[in-house]
Design a protein around this motif. Sequence first.
Motif, PDB file in Angstrom:
ATOM      1  N   UNK A  20      42.130   9.464  30.838  1.00 66.32           N
ATOM      2  CA  UNK A  20      43.149   9.253  31.870  1.00 66.32           C
ATOM      3  C   UNK A  20      42.764  10.098  33.075  1.00 66.32           C
ATOM      4  N   UNK A  21      43.341   9.797  34.227  1.00 66.13           N
ATOM      5  CA  UNK A  21      43.051  10.653  35.383  1.00 66.13           C
ATOM      6  C   UNK A  21      43.369  12.115  35.071  1.00 66.13           C
ATOM      7  N   UNK A  22      42.484  13.006  35.432  1.00 65.27           N
ATOM      8  CA  UNK A  22      42.636  14.433  35.119  1.00 65.27           C
ATOM      9  C   UNK A  22      43.917  15.022  35.701  1.00 65.27           C
ATOM     10  N   UNK A  23      44.401  14.458  36.799  1.00 62.27           N
ATOM     11  CA  UNK A  23      45.609  14.972  37.436  1.00 62.27           C
ATOM     12  C   UNK A  23      46.820  14.898  36.502  1.00 62.27           C
ATOM     13  N   UNK A  24      46.858  13.929  35.615  1.00 59.32           N
ATOM     14  CA  UNK A  24      48.001  13.788  34.704  1.00 59.32           C
ATOM     15  C   UNK A  24      48.135  14.985  33.774  1.00 59.32           C
ATOM     16  N   UNK A  25      47.064  15.615  33.431  1.00 55.81           N
ATOM     17  CA  UNK A  25      47.100  16.753  32.520  1.00 55.81           C
ATOM     18  C   UNK A  25      47.022  18.105  33.204  1.00 55.81           C
ATOM     19  N   UNK A  34      52.804  20.016  32.987  1.00 48.30           N
ATOM     20  CA  UNK A  34      51.984  18.926  33.535  1.00 48.30           C
ATOM     21  C   UNK A  34      52.819  18.122  34.536  1.00 48.30           C
ATOM     22  N   UNK A  35      53.057  18.700  35.699  1.00 46.17           N
ATOM     23  CA  UNK A  35      54.025  18.174  36.661  1.00 46.17           C
ATOM     24  C   UNK A  35      53.670  16.796  37.210  1.00 46.17           C
ATOM     25  N   UNK A  36      52.422  16.503  37.424  1.00 44.32           N
ATOM     26  CA  UNK A  36      52.037  15.196  37.971  1.00 44.32           C
ATOM     27  C   UNK A  36      52.272  14.107  36.921  1.00 44.32           C
ATOM     28  N   UNK A  37      51.844  14.343  35.704  1.00 47.68           N
ATOM     29  CA  UNK A  37      52.096  13.384  34.626  1.00 47.68           C
ATOM     30  C   UNK A  37      53.581  13.171  34.401  1.00 47.68           C
ATOM     31  N   UNK A  38      54.360  14.245  34.513  1.00 44.10           N
ATOM     32  CA  UNK A  38      55.802  14.157  34.345  1.00 44.10           C
ATOM     33  C   UNK A  38      56.437  13.298  35.435  1.00 44.10           C
ATOM     34  N   UNK A  39      55.985  13.470  36.669  1.00 48.91           N
ATOM     35  CA  UNK A  39      56.516  12.671  37.781  1.00 48.91           C
ATOM     36  C   UNK A  39      56.149  11.193  37.594  1.00 48.91           C
TER      37      UNK A  39
END
Length: 173
Positions: A20-25, A34-39
């Motif tokens: 998955x995109x690294x930003x999600x984790x 994991x604020x980006x994945x949470x959003x």
Amino acid sequence: MSWFFSGVASFTAEPDEGLLPAAFGRTHADHQSPHIGSVVQTIGALVVLAIFAALGLDPVLNMFTWISQVGTLGVLGMMTVTSLAVIVFFRKKHSGAPALSTVILPALSGLIMAALFVYIFLHFGDLTGTTGGMLGIILPALIPAAAVVGYILALRLEKADPVRFANMGVNQI
């Protein structure tokens, strides 16, 4: 509380599998969440709720019942496959292991769960109140469809990037 965050930091420092995109984790610098994945997940939930609201459906009565039944069906399917995987694993790796715990009981549990899977699949509409409509067919069909899509994507990943394919699951807790 610092002991908790030091554990979280060490967990997130493991190598990324790249599925998955690294930003999600990626974790927040201050909160270690994991604020980006949470959003992204929150936005997805809002979209689904908006669709239910636009269709005039009760999110609790309809969505919860449907999604929990689809989830139950998915778990039964995965547990069935896992029971069969136990048999295959012990046949390949530990041929001298006791047959009761490595063949007989996993086969029995796999058969029982497969029977439950088929029953719920065939009676999905009766169990969720979607009898007579397409949802009684579409919703349970999502489980085998997801299995087929996952299998195809795994085959594609194995051919395109064997290293990432081999690294799937290495970051287990």
